[in-house]
Design a protein around this motif. Structure first.
Motif, mmCIF file in Angstrom:
data_model
loop_
_atom_site.group_PDB
_atom_site.id
_atom_site.type_symbol
_atom_site.label_atom_id
_atom_site.label_comp_id
_atom_site.label_asym_id
_atom_site.label_seq_id
_atom_site.Cartn_x
_atom_site.Cartn_y
_atom_site.Cartn_z
ATOM 1 N N THR A 76 0.957 -1.055 0.034
ATOM 2 C CA THR A 76 -0.092 0.178 0.059
ATOM 3 C C THR A 76 0.767 1.181 -0.144
ATOM 4 N N LEU A 77 0.620 2.532 -0.810
ATOM 5 C CA LEU A 77 1.056 3.605 -0.855
ATOM 6 C C LEU A 77 0.093 4.690 -0.195
ATOM 7 N N HIS A 78 0.628 5.303 0.646
ATOM 8 C CA HIS A 78 -0.030 6.657 1.251
ATOM 9 C C HIS A 78 0.102 7.845 0.594
ATOM 10 N N LEU A 79 -0.782 8.709 0.367
ATOM 11 C CA LEU A 79 -0.590 9.587 -0.334
ATOM 12 C C LEU A 79 -1.633 11.183 0.511
ATOM 13 N N ASP A 80 -1.035 12.278 0.390
ATOM 14 C CA ASP A 80 -1.862 13.247 0.665
ATOM 15 C C ASP A 80 -2.416 13.962 -0.743
ATOM 16 N N VAL A 131 7.743 7.788 5.983
ATOM 17 C CA VAL A 131 7.534 6.507 5.549
ATOM 18 C C VAL A 131 5.928 6.283 4.890
ATOM 19 N N ARG A 132 5.765 6.044 3.747
ATOM 20 C CA ARG A 132 4.499 5.868 3.090
ATOM 21 C C ARG A 132 4.039 4.690 2.165
ATOM 22 N N PHE A 133 4.922 3.872 2.095
ATOM 23 C CA PHE A 133 4.854 2.618 1.249
ATOM 24 C C PHE A 133 5.301 1.457 2.094
ATOM 25 N N GLY A 134 4.444 0.302 2.268
ATOM 26 C CA GLY A 134 4.816 -0.696 2.422
ATOM 27 C C GLY A 134 3.887 -1.909 2.685
ATOM 28 N N ARG A 135 4.144 -2.843 3.274
ATOM 29 C CA ARG A 135 3.360 -4.209 3.322
ATOM 30 C C ARG A 135 1.971 -3.724 3.924
ATOM 31 N N THR A 136 0.840 -4.263 3.434
ATOM 32 C CA THR A 136 -0.427 -3.828 4.032
ATOM 33 C C THR A 136 -0.538 -4.259 5.425
#
Length: 274
Positions: A76-80, A131-136
């Protein structure tokens, strides 16, 4: 292969720039805090699912999406909403997700800060990592200041090479100052906690850039004349003057923001009159 979570509050205009940069993704969740504009409509037209939840904190919103958003993919990637995924970053993340054999649980992502139509290469503290991307199943956050941090120790955090583009001033300078007036009290409270903790001076020369940055911030909170020092750090030490007028304006804004933080700390009775 990769799910995307985007935090929003009245972000319809920013979404029109953000969503095309993740059009390659088939699982986009917009985590909305009760927008009164057409944010939800813009998101759904782009094929995103919209979850509405009253805002408590950035960490709370992100964790709710991770745990209750029905994310379909292992990464998963998290964004604003004011951020854009560059082609190089997309390719780098897709390669990690495709191989699915990374020794790291999460990854920090560099961010290019955009102001007045240009990238603040120097004053914008590039590469400024989050940190914005990682294993769900592993990517979770805790509150820290006005933002959030990962829960993993640094040994489990990888570093991506390609950046996000961050349009932090897309709603104008007044909006930036209004947000940072709110953030200043949270930062002041975090500084109180920081002053009560200890950190070795060796952290200032740590090989890990994120560890060094956190150490510098920890010790800088104890220095006098913090607003001036923050301006000088951005404009002189970080060579912000090479960014032209945009670099000067941003360095001044950082100094003002630090002044907001110190005023809040003084009001809370935690900082000397220096």
């Amino acid at each position: 292969m990769i799910s995307v979570v985007i935090l929003t509050l009245d972000e319809s205009e920013n979404l029109r720039r953000c969503l095309p940069s993740v059009a390659w993704c088939d699982d986009i969740v917009v985590m909305d805090s009760g927008s009164r504009d057409d944010t939800a409509e813009v998101a759904r037209k782009a094929g995103a699912r919209v979850i509405t939840r009253d805002f408590d904190s950035f960490a709370g919103q992100r964790n709710h999406a991770m745990e209750s958003g029905g994310l379909r993919h292992r990464w998963t990637l998290h964004l604003d909403a004011d951020e854009v995924v560059t082609p190089g970053l997309r390719e780098e993340m897709v390669e990690i997700a495709r191989e699915d054999s990374s020794p790291f649980e999460v990854y920090r992502v560099p961010s290019r800060l955009m102001l007045m139509g240009s990238w603040l290469r120097h004053a914008g503290m590039y590469p400024s990592y989050q940190v914005r991307f990682g294993r769900t199943d592993r990517l979770r956050f805790v509150d820290h200041g006005h933002g959030q941090r990962e829960v993993q120790p640094l040994a489990k955090v990888g570093t991506l090479t390609h950046p996000l583009d961050h349009y932090n001033f897309s709603k104008g300078f007044n909006d930036w100052f209004a947000r940072h007036l709110r953030y200043a009290r949270q930062e002041a409270l975090q500084n109180i906690t920081s002053r009560e903790s200890t950190m070795s001076l060796r952290a200032l020369v740590d090989r890990d850039p994120l560890a060094r940055r956190r150490a510098i911030k920890h010790f800088a909170n104890r220095l006098p004349a913090r607003p001036w020092l923050r301006f000088l750090h951005a404009y002189v030490l970080r060579l912000g003057f090479l960014d032209g007028r945009a670099g000067f304006h941003y360095a001044v804004m950082l100094g003002i923001y630090q002044y907001f933080i110190d005023l809040n700390a003084k009001e809370l009775g935690t900082v000397d009159d220096r």
